[in-house]
Motif scaffolding. Structure first.
Motif, PDB file in Angstrom:
ATOM      1  N   HIS A 174      52.303  41.283  61.555  1.00 42.08           N
ATOM      2  CA  HIS A 174      52.729  41.111  60.165  1.00 42.08           C
ATOM      3  C   HIS A 174      51.903  40.034  59.469  1.00 42.08           C
ATOM      4  O   HIS A 174      51.785  40.035  58.233  1.00 42.08           O
TER       5      HIS A 174
ATOM      6  N   ALA B  83      49.301  41.459  57.174  1.00 43.17           N
ATOM      7  CA  ALA B  83      49.702  42.258  56.015  1.00 43.17           C
ATOM      8  C   ALA B  83      49.055  41.845  54.695  1.00 43.17           C
ATOM      9  O   ALA B  83      48.593  42.717  53.942  1.00 43.17           O
TER      10      ALA B  83
ATOM     11  N   ARG C 158      48.373  48.898  55.206  1.00 44.87           N
ATOM     12  CA  ARG C 158      49.641  48.167  55.079  1.00 44.87           C
ATOM     13  C   ARG C 158      50.815  49.126  55.209  1.00 44.87           C
ATOM     14  O   ARG C 158      51.810  48.811  55.857  1.00 44.87           O
TER      15      ARG C 158
ATOM     16  N   LEU D  95      51.174  50.013  58.827  1.00 44.42           N
ATOM     17  CA  LEU D  95      51.802  48.912  59.559  1.00 44.42           C
ATOM     18  C   LEU D  95      53.305  48.899  59.315  1.00 44.42           C
ATOM     19  O   LEU D  95      54.090  48.662  60.241  1.00 44.42           O
ATOM     20  N   LEU D  96      53.712  49.181  58.081  1.00 42.25           N
ATOM     21  CA  LEU D  96      55.133  49.253  57.755  1.00 42.25           C
ATOM     22  C   LEU D  96      55.813  50.340  58.582  1.00 42.25           C
ATOM     23  O   LEU D  96      56.896  50.135  59.138  1.00 42.25           O
TER      24      LEU D  96
ATOM     25  N   ILE E 221      56.692  45.154  53.329  1.00 39.37           N
ATOM     26  CA  ILE E 221      55.364  44.529  53.235  1.00 39.37           C
ATOM     27  C   ILE E 221      54.899  44.561  51.785  1.00 39.37           C
ATOM     28  O   ILE E 221      54.958  45.604  51.164  1.00 39.37           O
TER      29      ILE E 221
END
Length: 225
Positions: free
Chosen positions: A194, A197, A205, A208-209, A225
């Motif tokens: 995180h 981010a 991003r 990643l979320l 994020i």
């Protein structure tokens, strides 16, 4: 089918010591307890490892060997999914040798070899994270000013190194038990990644979320994020 050769006593001692150190903490486990776990005499154990520090140092050597091999994998990180797999692999290794991290300050105060070698470990982790960041940047997934790279890398290393200590403080009775391993590892990977981010491209991003929201934990809330 040929029978497997029996494990040598020295290896059995290492495996038992690692299990006991991880479960109870290194300061709470004596060599006599390790010998008793294996139903061997203390003299037999001392024949292979004349001092407790020798046991600890051999276990550390195994950890260091696996760590150095794993850190080279940072060269193959090209997107967030690669980074997630890399980070989770690091946390899995840390979990297998979690006594080193659970009792880190105590170990460093008593063991000169670990005191010097863990400084090298931190440098190697930071170098691998910088390599990871460079790979994401080359792929166009990360936009970060050069002066910020080292600060971000060091911040990620801090979370990597002390995450299990944080988990232990949150839940001293259960956090480092095997039943809680998966949640602890996923939370650690989530919080470490995180930190990337603010520097990630929008698509990465979002990915990643998605990965972050896939992890489970008793106090999990959907990531934003």
């Amino acid at each position: 089918m040929a029978k497997k050769a029996p494990r040598r006593t020295a290896q059995r001692i290492l495996e038992a010591a690692l299990e006991l150190f991880n479960r109870f903490g290194e300061p709470n486990v004596s060599t006599t307890l390790v010998a008793g776990e294996l139903n061997i005499s203390p003299g037999n154990l001392y024949y292979h490892y004349p001092a407790k520090d020798e046991l600890i140092n051999r276990l550390y050597e195994g950890y260091e060997c696996e760590l150095n091999e794993l850190l080279h994998a940072s060269e193959g990180v090209h997107d967030v999914e690669d980074a997630w797999f890399f980070m989770h692999s690091l946390f899995e290794l840390i979990w297998r040798y979690r006594f080193l991290y659970r009792d880190l300050n105590d170990l460093l105060s008593k063991n000169r070899h670990l005191e010097t070698q863990f400084q090298v470990v931190l440098k190697n982790k930071a170098r691998a994270i910088r390599t990871l960041l460079a790979g994401l940047s080359r792929a166009g997934h990360l936009c970060i000013a050069p002066p910020e790279v080292d600060t971000l890398a060091q911040s990620m290393v801090v979370v990597l190194t002390y995450w299990l200590s944080y988990e232990y403080v949150r839940n001293p009775r259960e956090a480092l038990e095997p039943a809680h391993a998966q949640g602890a590892l996923l939370r650690g990977a989530h919080h470490t990644l995180h930190l990337l981010a603010p520097y990630l491209a929008p698509e990465q991003r979002r990915h990643l979320l998605t990965l972050s929201n896939a992890y489970s934990g008793e106090d999990h809330q959907p990531a934003t994020i």
